[in-house]
Design a protein around this motif. Structure first.
Motif, PDB file in Angstrom:
ATOM      1  N   UNK A 170      20.465  33.085   4.674  1.00  0.00           N
ATOM      2  CA  UNK A 170      21.325  33.928   3.846  1.00  0.00           C
ATOM      3  C   UNK A 170      22.647  34.134   4.584  1.00  0.00           C
ATOM      4  N   UNK A 171      22.554  34.262   5.917  1.00  0.00           N
ATOM      5  CA  UNK A 171      23.750  34.367   6.765  1.00  0.00           C
ATOM      6  C   UNK A 171      23.698  33.223   7.772  1.00  0.00           C
ATOM      7  N   UNK A 172      24.845  32.643   8.030  1.00  0.00           N
ATOM      8  CA  UNK A 172      24.899  31.515   8.959  1.00  0.00           C
ATOM      9  C   UNK A 172      24.629  32.038  10.376  1.00  0.00           C
ATOM     10  N   UNK A 173      23.822  31.332  11.198  1.00  0.00           N
ATOM     11  CA  UNK A 173      23.503  31.862  12.532  1.00  0.00           C
ATOM     12  C   UNK A 173      24.631  31.714  13.551  1.00  0.00           C
ATOM     13  N   UNK A 174      24.398  32.285  14.755  1.00  0.00           N
ATOM     14  CA  UNK A 174      25.469  32.355  15.757  1.00  0.00           C
ATOM     15  C   UNK A 174      25.672  31.057  16.522  1.00  0.00           C
ATOM     16  N   UNK A 175      24.709  30.129  16.431  1.00  0.00           N
ATOM     17  CA  UNK A 175      24.877  28.882  17.164  1.00  0.00           C
ATOM     18  C   UNK A 175      24.075  27.785  16.483  1.00  0.00           C
ATOM     19  N   UNK A 176      24.436  26.531  16.783  1.00  0.00           N
ATOM     20  CA  UNK A 176      23.696  25.411  16.188  1.00  0.00           C
ATOM     21  C   UNK A 176      22.284  25.308  16.772  1.00  0.00           C
ATOM     22  N   UNK A 192      31.201  25.499  16.757  1.00  0.00           N
ATOM     23  CA  UNK A 192      30.307  24.366  16.463  1.00  0.00           C
ATOM     24  C   UNK A 192      29.614  24.589  15.113  1.00  0.00           C
ATOM     25  N   UNK A 193      29.250  25.859  14.845  1.00  0.00           N
ATOM     26  CA  UNK A 193      28.583  26.183  13.575  1.00  0.00           C
ATOM     27  C   UNK A 193      29.542  25.943  12.407  1.00  0.00           C
ATOM     28  N   UNK A 194      30.809  26.379  12.587  1.00  0.00           N
ATOM     29  CA  UNK A 194      31.826  26.161  11.545  1.00  0.00           C
ATOM     30  C   UNK A 194      31.958  24.664  11.286  1.00  0.00           C
ATOM     31  N   UNK A 195      31.992  23.901  12.361  1.00  0.00           N
ATOM     32  CA  UNK A 195      32.116  22.450  12.233  1.00  0.00           C
ATOM     33  C   UNK A 195      30.989  21.863  11.404  1.00  0.00           C
ATOM     34  N   UNK A 196      29.774  22.305  11.692  1.00  0.00           N
ATOM     35  CA  UNK A 196      28.607  21.784  10.963  1.00  0.00           C
ATOM     36  C   UNK A 196      28.688  22.162   9.479  1.00  0.00           C
ATOM     37  N   UNK A 197      29.038  23.419   9.207  1.00  0.00           N
ATOM     38  CA  UNK A 197      29.049  23.894   7.815  1.00  0.00           C
ATOM     39  C   UNK A 197      30.133  23.201   7.000  1.00  0.00           C
ATOM     40  N   UNK A 228      31.715  20.304   7.688  1.00  0.00           N
ATOM     41  CA  UNK A 228      31.822  18.852   7.764  1.00  0.00           C
ATOM     42  C   UNK A 228      31.331  18.209   6.467  1.00  0.00           C
ATOM     43  N   UNK A 229      31.885  17.034   6.176  1.00  0.00           N
ATOM     44  CA  UNK A 229      31.409  16.332   4.986  1.00  0.00           C
ATOM     45  C   UNK A 229      30.760  15.010   5.404  1.00  0.00           C
ATOM     46  N   UNK A 230      30.559  14.855   6.725  1.00  0.00           N
ATOM     47  CA  UNK A 230      29.853  13.650   7.171  1.00  0.00           C
ATOM     48  C   UNK A 230      28.346  13.912   7.115  1.00  0.00           C
ATOM     49  N   UNK A 231      27.556  12.906   7.426  1.00  0.00           N
ATOM     50  CA  UNK A 231      26.111  13.038   7.434  1.00  0.00           C
ATOM     51  C   UNK A 231      25.705  14.200   8.357  1.00  0.00           C
ATOM     52  N   UNK A 232      25.047  15.218   7.802  1.00  0.00           N
ATOM     53  CA  UNK A 232      24.751  16.427   8.591  1.00  0.00           C
ATOM     54  C   UNK A 232      23.771  16.148   9.732  1.00  0.00           C
ATOM     55  N   UNK A 233      22.842  15.227   9.470  1.00  0.00           N
ATOM     56  CA  UNK A 233      21.856  14.898  10.507  1.00  0.00           C
ATOM     57  C   UNK A 233      22.571  14.257  11.705  1.00  0.00           C
ATOM     58  N   UNK A 234      23.534  13.372  11.422  1.00  0.00           N
ATOM     59  CA  UNK A 234      24.287  12.715  12.497  1.00  0.00           C
ATOM     60  C   UNK A 234      25.051  13.767  13.306  1.00  0.00           C
ATOM     61  N   UNK A 235      25.661  14.723  12.585  1.00  0.00           N
ATOM     62  CA  UNK A 235      26.450  15.768  13.248  1.00  0.00           C
ATOM     63  C   UNK A 235      25.562  16.608  14.163  1.00  0.00           C
ATOM     64  N   UNK A 236      24.413  16.988  13.647  1.00  0.00           N
ATOM     65  CA  UNK A 236      23.490  17.860  14.373  1.00  0.00           C
ATOM     66  C   UNK A 236      22.935  17.151  15.609  1.00  0.00           C
ATOM     67  N   UNK A 237      22.500  15.898  15.425  1.00  0.00           N
ATOM     68  CA  UNK A 237      21.913  15.165  16.541  1.00  0.00           C
ATOM     69  C   UNK A 237      22.963  14.870  17.614  1.00  0.00           C
ATOM     70  N   UNK A 238      24.195  14.601  17.191  1.00  0.00           N
ATOM     71  CA  UNK A 238      25.265  14.352  18.160  1.00  0.00           C
ATOM     72  C   UNK A 238      25.459  15.583  19.042  1.00  0.00           C
ATOM     73  N   UNK A 239      25.328  16.757  18.439  1.00  0.00           N
ATOM     74  CA  UNK A 239      25.483  18.008  19.192  1.00  0.00           C
ATOM     75  C   UNK A 239      24.453  18.088  20.325  1.00  0.00           C
ATOM     76  N   UNK A 240      23.259  17.547  20.074  1.00  0.00           N
ATOM     77  CA  UNK A 240      22.223  17.568  21.111  1.00  0.00           C
ATOM     78  C   UNK A 240      22.212  16.283  21.938  1.00  0.00           C
ATOM     79  N   UNK A 241      23.322  15.536  21.859  1.00  0.00           N
ATOM     80  CA  UNK A 241      23.458  14.358  22.714  1.00  0.00           C
ATOM     81  C   UNK A 241      22.622  13.169  22.280  1.00  0.00           C
ATOM     82  N   UNK A 242      22.378  13.068  20.971  1.00  0.00           N
ATOM     83  CA  UNK A 242      21.557  11.946  20.486  1.00  0.00           C
ATOM     84  C   UNK A 242      22.338  11.188  19.416  1.00  0.00           C
TER      85      UNK A 242
END
Length: 727
Positions: free
Chosen positions: A305-311, A363-368, A370-384
């Motif tokens: 309901x509310x976006x969290x403080x970190x990815x 980083x959270x703003x970036x994820x929300x 972004x219009x690229x593949x969200x899975x790619x964005x998220x995994x890149x954040x964790x170095x994958x």
């Protein structure tokens, strides 16, 4: 070393999951071990199995009492002796503590769960020093790092406590850790020599979606949940107050939901948690306190309901969906003003902590956005790295299912990379953007950047555009964010190559969730859950125009656009159903509704339309009480200021409430209040304007009268106008 025998004997499994076997081998060989394994990957088995196999007692440091209780029950379930696992924390009385010590001394206890606070107690340390300890496991190890999303200062001291007890191997486990957090954990514990194991963060069965958060967010949530009745879900809110509110609205609307937050007493929390586990309720509305170590495999959706403080938080919370590899839907509602609210909370924190907090929020703003593949964005954040074409779960997000427009941005990428290079790679993304758009600040001036020829080379585009492009080139590894100086942008080899020989770079346009797009958002939000029927809207608009010219009033006085959109979503075929449509109400349904429901019924029959289960969002009663109060007191001709004050509302809020009343067709006489504000001629002038106007937009009216009347006067006159011609 055969691990399959014990695995079968203790847990009844015939094979290990992912990296479990290698991790257990490392611990069994007394080596320091560091494990990053996503939620649902089977972390706890990594220390439970070696603890059951080895001589002595393993100490498991864990941050949450609920989590310990959960695991102790599970281990006791696979052993004939209850003493095999114990908790040692503040909830025990003297005789219980004595029992725990006795079981450890007798070699019965294999796993001892402790909170870091308990481990500091001198009496426990003294006792444990005399016992045979097999190893120390630190669960939720990200709590050690201030860069982690759940930092706990008492975790920082663990290294000294462990040394004081015994020189035993340490295993750290966490479900989320960026490189920065990993380095911090290993340094703080003094185990930089640890064997490191990192499982893939990709949960291919999870579907990710971000929707704009509008005033109708509760309605969206109810619609979403009602389409999944009988399935289990978690809804996260940031405040306890919001948790209570949302749980209540769901209950009123026939959804079996319970609240969960730290403000409830322990008994209620345990009861609600058990209800969820035992399927006596479908939905838990919770603050982040809920879910750590909740081993429910069939959670089918997680809503933010509310976006969290970190990815990290976001990843961990969404990771509670679909642990059985079945369906898992992760829906987040995003509005930038929530981010601003979180930034305000941070203002009281020490500067270093604020900096970390801001970096994580960006980083959270970036994820929300972004219009690229969200899975790619998220995994890149964790170095994958992730292949968005052939990767597992490649099309499991909203952006991949409905891609945004792309345009050639080769020249703009060159601009960014050259600015990073020419400013000697010492700025964070925000300062790189300020340099490009030519926005001076103290930092840029001190480095004399504002005097450089490239200062302002991209001022023809917005800061948001450049920020979006930076995010996209970050994910393809043209640049990286430095670990040590968190957030400072450095050029990567691929970026250097691109600068020398630029090739095509297709940039995807970002989502825009800004306030000026409010109208777009409203229609978007309605159509993202279930698209309004465009064909029907057009027919309804034609009918509205016909009725308007027949009755001699403007179309908006009959039904506003959002009402027509709602009709095209719900297909009401009688007056009672029509009265439940957004902004209609009984009065309006009776006055204008007959032709509309007749048209919709014909349309439904001719087009074989499947109507949604009648979705009526019942309010918790607060609003209807307010409505009655306003009607009664305007009838008594009480000054509007007094009505607002007595309910603790601003005038603006009161006008909003009154608009909702008259737009739904209920009469409301505020002539007495207008007579104090405007004379007869002025009222007539505004009345005539609305009679001729294309729309009831207040902005249009303000432009038309060019300062003759203020917004409040025009809104009150619009209420009087609709009251007279529409109701």
């Amino acid at each position: 070393m055969d691990l399959h025998g014990p695995l079968k004997k203790f847990f009844g499994f015939s094979k290990f999951k992912g990296l479990q076997e290698q991790v257990i081998t490392s611990i069994a060989n007394n080596q320091n071990t560091f494990v990053i394994m996503p939620t649902g990957g089977g972390k706890s088995l990594c220390y439970q199995l070696p603890a059951l196999m080895k001589e002595g007692t393993a100490i498991v440091v864990s941050p949450l009492i609920a989590l310990m209780k959960n695991q102790v029950d599970a281990i006791r379930g696979i052993s004939e002796n209850d003493g095999v696992a114990h908790v040692l924390n503040s909830s025990l009385n003297k005789s219980e503590v004595a029992q725990v010590k006795e079981d450890i001394a007798n070699g019965i206890t294999k796993l001892l769960y402790v909170a870091p606070e308990s481990l500091i107690k001198e009496e426990y340390v003294t006792f444990l020093r005399t016992q045979k300890i097999s190893f120390v496991a630190i669960d939720e190890a990200h709590c050690i790092s201030e860069w982690g999303h759940d930092f706990r200062p008492e975790y920082r001291n663990l290294r000294h406590i462990i040394k004081a007890i015994d020189n035993v191997p340490v295993i750290c486990l966490t479900a989320t850790a960026t490189e920065k957090v990993q380095e911090d954990i290993l340094k703080t514990l003094g185990i930089t020599d640890a064997n490191r194991f990192k499982a893939s963060f990709n949960r291919a069965n999870l579907f990710y979606e971000v929707r704009p958060k509008t005033t109708d967010v509760e309605k969206d949530i109810i619609r979403f949940v009602k389409q999944r009745m009988g399935k289990s879900g978690i809804i996260y809110c940031l405040s306890r107050k919001k948790v209570e509110e949302v749980a209540q609205i769901l209950q009123v609307n026939g959804i079996n939901a319970v609240p969960y937050h730290a403000g409830l007493d322990a008994k209620t929390r345990v009861k609600h948690q058990d209800m969820f586990l035992m399927e006596d309720c479908d939905v838990v509305v919770a603050t982040i306190a809920f879910g750590m170590g909740i081993d429910k495999p069939d959670v089918r959706y997680v809503i933010h309901h509310d976006i969290p403080k970190s990815l990290e938080s976001y990843y961990q919370e969404t990771g509670r969906a679909g642990r059985d590899d079945g369906e898992g839907y992760c829906l987040a509602f995003y509005a930038y003003k929530d981010i601003e609210k979180l930034e305000k909370f941070m203002a009281s924190k020490p500067v270093a902590e604020q900096e970390i907090g801001h970096a994580l929020l960006q980083e959270v703003v970036g994820y929300a956005e972004t219009s690229m593949n969200r899975r790619k964005y998220l995994l890149h954040y964790f170095g994958e790295e992730f292949d968005e074409v052939n990767g597992d779960g490649a099309d499991m997000d909203d952006n991949s299912r409905s891609p945004k427009k792309k345009h050639e941005a080769k020249d703009d990428v060159v601009k960014i990379l050259s600015v990073v290079k020419n400013t000697l790679q010492k700025y964070k993304a925000k300062e790189v953007v300020n340099t490009i758009i030519g926005k001076e600040n103290a930092l840029l001036t001190s480095h004399k950047t504002h005097l450089q020829p490239f200062f302002g080379i991209g001022k023809d585009k917005s800061a948001a555009y450049w920020m979006a492009l930076i995010r996209q080139i970050l994910v393809v590894n043209f640049i990286r964010k430095e670990i040590e100086q968190y957030g400072v942008v450095k050029l990567e080899k691929a970026g250097e190559e691109f600068l020398k020989k630029p090739t095509s770079f297709m940039m995807t346009e970002d989502h825009s969730y800004s306030a000026e797009n409010d109208n777009a958002i409203v229609s978007n939000a309605k159509s993202s859950g279930a698209a309004a029927d465009e064909k029907l809207i057009k027919i309804l608009k034609d009918l509205r125009k016909k009725v308007a010219s027949k009755t001699g009033v403007p179309p908006f006085a009959i039904f506003q656009d959002p009402s027509l959109e709602d009709m095209a979503l719900k297909y009401p075929i009688n007056l009672e159903e029509l009265s439940k449509v957004h902004g209609v109400g009984e009065g309006k349904a009776r006055k204008f509704g007959k032709e509309f429901v007749k048209l919709i019924e014909t349309y439904v029959n001719e087009n074989d339309v499947l109507r949604p289960d009648d979705l009526i969002v019942k309010s918790t009663g607060v609003n209807s009480g307010m409505k009655l109060y306003i009607i009664q007191n305007t009838d008594r001709k009480l000054p509007l200021e007094d009505i607002a004050k007595s309910k603790g509302k601003e005038m603006n809020d009161l006008i909003k409430e009154m608009e909702a009343i008259i737009y739904s067709g209920t009469k409301l006489n505020i002539d007495y209040a207008l007579d104090d504000l405007l004379d007869e001629d002025q009222q007539e002038e505004i009345h005539e304007y609305f009679m001729e106007a294309e729309s009831d937009s207040i902005q249009d009216a303000l432009d038309e009268f060019d300062g003759d009347y203020d917004e409040e006067e025009l809104r009150l006159m619009r209420i009087k106008f609709i009251n007279e011609v529409g109701n």
